[in-house]
Design a protein around this motif. Sequence first.
Motif, PDB file in Angstrom:
ATOM      1  N   PRO A  51       0.826  -1.211   0.000  1.00  0.00           N
ATOM      2  CA  PRO A  51       0.000   0.000   0.000  1.00  0.00           C
ATOM      3  C   PRO A  51       0.865   1.268   0.000  1.00  0.00           C
ATOM      4  O   PRO A  51       1.935   1.318   0.609  1.00  0.00           O
ATOM      5  N   GLY A  53      -0.546   5.256   0.265  1.00  0.00           N
ATOM      6  CA  GLY A  53      -1.689   6.154   0.221  1.00  0.00           C
ATOM      7  C   GLY A  53      -2.930   5.381  -0.173  1.00  0.00           C
ATOM      8  O   GLY A  53      -3.257   4.343   0.393  1.00  0.00           O
ATOM      9  N   ARG A  54      -3.611   5.875  -1.210  1.00  0.00           N
ATOM     10  CA  ARG A  54      -4.811   5.198  -1.700  1.00  0.00           C
ATOM     11  C   ARG A  54      -4.485   4.180  -2.784  1.00  0.00           C
ATOM     12  O   ARG A  54      -5.378   3.494  -3.273  1.00  0.00           O
ATOM     13  N   GLY A  55      -3.221   4.107  -3.182  1.00  0.00           N
ATOM     14  CA  GLY A  55      -2.823   3.186  -4.226  1.00  0.00           C
ATOM     15  C   GLY A  55      -1.847   2.148  -3.710  1.00  0.00           C
ATOM     16  O   GLY A  55      -1.824   1.812  -2.521  1.00  0.00           O
TER      17      GLY A  55
END
Length: 301
Positions: A51, A53-55
């Motif tokens: 992982p 952040g959001r990605g």
Amino acid sequence: MIDLRRLHVLRAVAHYGTVTAAANALHFTPSAASQQIRQLARDLGVDLLEPQGRGVRLTPAAQSLLAHADAIQARWEQAELDLRADHGAPSGLLRACGFPVAVSVLLAPVAARLRTRHPRLSVRIQEAGVPESFDLLFEGEIDLAVVEATPHNPPLGDVRFDQQPLLDDPFDLVVPEDHPLAARERVDLAEAAHEDWIAPVPESPCRPHVLSACGAAGFTPDVVHHALDWNVTAHLVAHRLGVALIPRLAQLTPHLPVTRVCCTGNPHRKLLTCTRGGGAQRPAVAAALRELRELAPTTVV
């Protein structure tokens, strides 16, 4: 045993930067692409994505694997070449791409020469920008590209691509035909420091060359107009809306009331040929590269 299809998905994630972009390029759904990478990770017993952040991002293990994967792809290109080698004349299909000037001045005449000299060879040409050309090569959609050297290109040491110098394309200062600098044989760009300027649009690979040339001459140009096409730029110059730097290979509309003037310091852009690693030895590609190298010196006068 590593599944090479799953390995290609991992290579695509590294190339495009995200799982979603890689999936789009490979015509997968993002979940299918992720599943391929998870299965590859299970096969190898290591984590390949983590992982961020959001990605997600590639793990150190994935980066290490990619070095081997790129070498495997280059060896596969060579293996295909060895299997298909018949020591005959180039034949089959050659797919080439390039930015507009490269297509007009280089790839089109090379295709005509190849058609005459190698009747069994069929050439297909596609116009493409520099980033798209590298994507098409990576995806196996084309075999040969003519690109500009830019700071955003893959490094020359990237084994996925074989990038070789082709020619230097000088920039000329283009001014209205009655401009005071039009009568000069050669001009220092600093003499145009106080002019209005027409520059390539921000996303153009030539924009950094233009700004760097002006910076090397000691000034920042006052850019009042932007254009994507060199002929649009020349028409703006013809209407006395500014001056511009235009590559010599760019073929401008005939009879425009503009004059090209050579620049001291020889500001220029570099053009490269690019193939996939291991692909330059294919008979069709090798024949095209020979023609390009023969033609290139005659195009810049």
